[in-house]
Design a protein around this motif. Structure first.
Motif, PDB file in Angstrom:
ATOM      1  N   UNK A  76      -3.383  -6.719  -1.600  1.00 43.17           N
ATOM      2  CA  UNK A  76      -2.518  -7.412  -2.559  1.00 43.17           C
ATOM      3  C   UNK A  76      -1.058  -7.310  -2.134  1.00 43.17           C
ATOM      4  N   UNK A  77      -0.695  -6.137  -1.581  1.00 39.09           N
ATOM      5  CA  UNK A  77       0.667  -5.990  -1.076  1.00 39.09           C
ATOM      6  C   UNK A  77       0.945  -6.929   0.087  1.00 39.09           C
ATOM      7  N   UNK A  78      -0.048  -7.108   0.961  1.00 35.19           N
ATOM      8  CA  UNK A  78       0.097  -8.058   2.079  1.00 35.19           C
ATOM      9  C   UNK A  78       0.330  -9.473   1.553  1.00 35.19           C
ATOM     10  N   UNK A  79      -0.451  -9.842   0.547  1.00 32.61           N
ATOM     11  CA  UNK A  79      -0.305 -11.184  -0.033  1.00 32.61           C
ATOM     12  C   UNK A  79       1.094 -11.378  -0.592  1.00 32.61           C
ATOM     13  N   UNK A  80       1.580 -10.384  -1.349  1.00 29.69           N
ATOM     14  CA  UNK A  80       2.914 -10.505  -1.941  1.00 29.69           C
ATOM     15  C   UNK A  80       4.002 -10.499  -0.868  1.00 29.69           C
ATOM     16  N   UNK A  81       3.785  -9.722   0.168  1.00 27.49           N
ATOM     17  CA  UNK A  81       4.788  -9.663   1.241  1.00 27.49           C
ATOM     18  C   UNK A  81       4.946 -11.032   1.901  1.00 27.49           C
ATOM     19  N   UNK A  82       3.826 -11.736   2.108  1.00 24.75           N
ATOM     20  CA  UNK A  82       3.883 -13.063   2.722  1.00 24.75           C
ATOM     21  C   UNK A  82       4.548 -14.060   1.779  1.00 24.75           C
TER      22      UNK A  82
END
Length: 229
Positions: free
Chosen positions: A172-178
């Motif tokens: 989820x953090x990866x998604x938000x980072x993108x």
């Protein structure tokens, strides 16, 4: 690595970077047999032509060092001074190039790097190896910010489940980072801190709204702090 091999696109140059703790002869030889490149760090006790690399670095100090500038993941650029030599690493049958890197041309301590491609320059090799630093930042965030290193269970199944939960949170953090990458969110740590701040804000707003609705503090303490009043 064996499981990953059939999934790799054909014709791509594959670089398997690792730090000095993982740079075993078995890993290096296995990768080279498959045509992969393994730029990696080396321990000071590794031997080149039967000689440890740390005294070898001292013996090469009379050589003129090559000055390169390495750009870090945060965009800052730092100078680095290096010397190289070519030879056979113990238990590795092919010639490799070993680099000795220092932060100052007269520095007494060195970092040691394996450069399997004999044609790459020191600038290309060190800048390429620097690209693996991103995984160190990810490991730090997983362990310290998301709790991967702080699970408090004993059962192996519970440990596996804890790891799955952490990886889901990281996804989820990866998604938000993108989606939300900006000047205020330059790294994964920024995204995690923002997410935690949002949770704290939502909790505080909920507590204030409940206090206004009930006109009493006891239900708020019981609901949000689980206190028995």
């Amino acid at each position: 690595m064996e499981a990953l091999r059939p999934l790799l696109p054909k014709g791509w140059a594959i670089y398997g970077q690792c730090d000095r703790w993982y740079a075993s002869a078995k890993l290096i030889n296995s990768s080279r047999r498959q045509g992969w490149h393994v730029p990696c760090g080396l321990q000071c006790h590794r031997k080149l032509h039967g000689v440890r690399v740390d005294p070898l670095a001292s013996a090469l100090r009379h050589r003129r060092s090559t000055r390169v500038r390495i750009t870090a993941t945060d965009g800052n650029t730092t100078p680095d001074y290096g010397r190289t030599t070519t030879g056979r690493l113990s238990a590795v049958p092919d010639d490799v190039r070993v680099g000795f890197s220092q932060r100052h041309p007269r520095g007494k301590s060195s970092a040691y790097f394996l450069r399997p491609e004999l044609t790459r320059s020191a600038q290309q090799a060190l800048q390429g190896y620097g690209g693996r630093w991103a995984c160190e930042g990810e490991n730090f965030s997983l362990k310290t910010r998301l709790g991967l290193a702080d699970f408090r269970v004993r059962c192996s199944e519970a440990v596996d489940r804890s790891m799955v939960v952490v990886q889901l949170a990281w996804g989820d953090g990866e998604r938000r980072f993108i989606q939300e990458r900006c000047a205020q969110g330059k790294c994964y740590g920024d995204i995690i801190r923002r997410h935690q701040a949002e949770h704290a804000r939502d909790g505080l707003i909920g507590a204030l709204q409940m206090a206004l609705e009930t006109g009493a503090s006891e239900p708020v303490l019981q609901r949000f702090l689980r206190e028995t009043v």
